[in-house]
Every structure is written in C-alpha cells, then in structure tokens.
Design a protein around this motif. Structure first.
Motif, PDB file in Angstrom:
ATOM      1  N   ARG A   1       0.808  -1.214   0.000  1.00 18.23           N
ATOM      2  CA  ARG A   1       0.000   0.000   0.000  1.00 18.23           C
ATOM      3  C   ARG A   1       0.846   1.271   0.000  1.00 18.23           C
ATOM      4  O   ARG A   1       0.334   2.356  -0.283  1.00 18.23           O
ATOM      5  N   SER A   2       2.136   1.140   0.323  1.00 19.04           N
ATOM      6  CA  SER A   2       3.011   2.317   0.318  1.00 19.04           C
ATOM      7  C   SER A   2       3.523   2.640  -1.079  1.00 19.04           C
ATOM      8  O   SER A   2       4.108   3.699  -1.295  1.00 19.04           O
ATOM      9  N   ASP A   3       3.324   1.717  -2.010  1.00 19.11           N
ATOM     10  CA  ASP A   3       3.816   1.896  -3.380  1.00 19.11           C
ATOM     11  C   ASP A   3       2.628   2.290  -4.254  1.00 19.11           C
ATOM     12  O   ASP A   3       1.956   1.442  -4.845  1.00 19.11           O
ATOM     13  N   GLY A   4       2.353   3.583  -4.317  1.00 15.38           N
ATOM     14  CA  GLY A   4       1.160   4.048  -5.005  1.00 15.38           C
ATOM     15  C   GLY A   4       1.448   5.102  -6.050  1.00 15.38           C
ATOM     16  O   GLY A   4       2.443   5.040  -6.775  1.00 15.38           O
ATOM     17  N   MET A   5       0.596   6.095  -6.103  1.00 15.04           N
ATOM     18  CA  MET A   5       0.661   7.105  -7.158  1.00 15.04           C
ATOM     19  C   MET A   5       1.972   7.880  -7.150  1.00 15.04           C
ATOM     20  O   MET A   5       2.451   8.317  -8.201  1.00 15.04           O
TER      21      MET A   5
END
Length: 218
Positions: free
Chosen positions: A150-154
């Motif tokens: 979830r920390s690897d996003g937009m």
C-alpha cells in the motif's frame, strides 16, 4: 512474569492483531479450543516453552512479552517472522466488483528478511487480498491471494500490476504509463477482456502495487 500476566499479554495481542483463538491453536499444533481455554479458564496454567516461543515469533514480539526470558526475536532456523494482515477484500480481475469495506480475517506470518528482499516495504504497509475473476489469467487466477504494498502508489507509479479504485470498483490490472503524456493504460492479461486506454491519473485511486501472489495447485 506470572501466569495471569502471560494470559493477559496473549489476549491483548489477539485483540490488537484481530486473531482468533482456533487459528492460533492450530498454529502451535493444538486442538482448536486450546488457546481459548488457556486465556479464559487458565488451563493449562502456563504455556509450554515451545508454544510460547512459536506464538512470540508469530506475533513478532520478544519472548519476554509472553513470560519468557529476553530474546533476540529470532525464530528457529534464524528467521524472524512478522504477521501480514489478510483482508476479506476481493479485487476484481474481471468486469469489476464493488468493495464493501476492508475486514480483517487473520494474519499470516512471513520471514522478515524475505519480505525485505521482495519489496522493501514495512510489514504494516502490506496486505493480503484475493483476486476475483479471470481477466488477469494466466498471471493471476480467480481466488488467488495477492500481497499488496500500500506504500507503493501514485507517488511512485510505473509499469506493473496494481490494485486500483476506478469508478467505485476495486480492480487489479496491469498498468502502463505513457512516458510522455503520463496517461495510463489499464490492461488485462487475458485477451478476452478489453483494455482501458488513455486514462487520466486523477481518475484513478491507487490502492497499492501487487508484489506477490499465491495460488492453490490442483
């Protein structure tokens, strides 16, 4: 630590992590009612050393938290286990499915070093959810569990497989970023399903990047 403290500490961990008594009992090779009887009825009076160490390793806490001597937090074989939350959430890999909220089912323990090599994310930023549908087949199968960072996003968006929220639908798709316009194409690995080309980044909410998958072999 006395026996009352040991039971209270275990009960606190169970509540904080959303675990269930039967699952923890099976984890240590006991009958499904074992942990509940220990916490609620005081039977047995104390956990055995082996059971205590397995539970401490699973919860990623020092052995002393559950009544043992201070330890290095290293499980048998040198592996430090960390719990990753498993959510009752389905990301559609077909026509799309509404997400009715994240519900914690349980945790599954993974080796900390292995996770670090896999993606480098903090354990608390990782979640396990299931795939629904077959539009990502053969890469991802219906019912397969995937690990989402979830920390690897937009903020770090690049080509890869992501869990996305688009038009109130939680979907898992292969994402391609146009290097010039930065517009997005959402692709299905199954050619029977259409792609979604030329999407604006602002129309999509990135839940996280898929970093690992597990499936049952039949």
């Amino acid at each position: 630590m006395n026996q009352i403290d040991q039971r209270a500490a275990l009960q606190r961990l169970v509540r904080e992590r959303g675990e269930d008594y039967a699952g923890l009992s099976r984890l240590i090779g006991r009958n499904p009612a074992y942990i509940q009887q220990f916490i609620k009825r005081g039977t047995p009076r104390r956990l055995s050393e082996g059971d205590r160490k397995r539970l401490a390793a699973y919860f990623d806490v020092d052995d002393s938290v559950l009544g043992g001597p201070p330890s290095t937090g290293v499980a048998k074989g040198g592996a430090t286990l960390v719990p990753i939350q498993r959510l009752d959430v389905g990301a559609s890999a077909g026509p799309g499915a509404l997400s009715d909220g994240e519900h914690l089912i349980s945790h599954i323990a993974f080796d900390r070093q292995w996770l670090k090599q896999l993606c480098g994310a903090r354990p608390e930023d990782l979640s396990l959810i299931r795939v629904q549908g077959d539009s990502m087949f053969p890469t991802l199968s219906d019912g397969e569990e995937i690990m989402v960072d979830r920390s690897d996003g937009m903020n770090r968006l690049r080509d890869g497989i992501y869990v996305l929220l688009r038009d109130d639908e939680l979907v898992v798709k292969r994402l391609a970023v146009n290097p010039v316009s930065r517009r997005l194409t959402l692709k299905s690995d199954n050619p029977a399903y259409p792609d979604w080309p030329d999407c604006r980044p602002e129309d999509i909410i990135v839940a996280g990047r898929v970093v690992w998958g597990a499936r049952r072999i039949s």
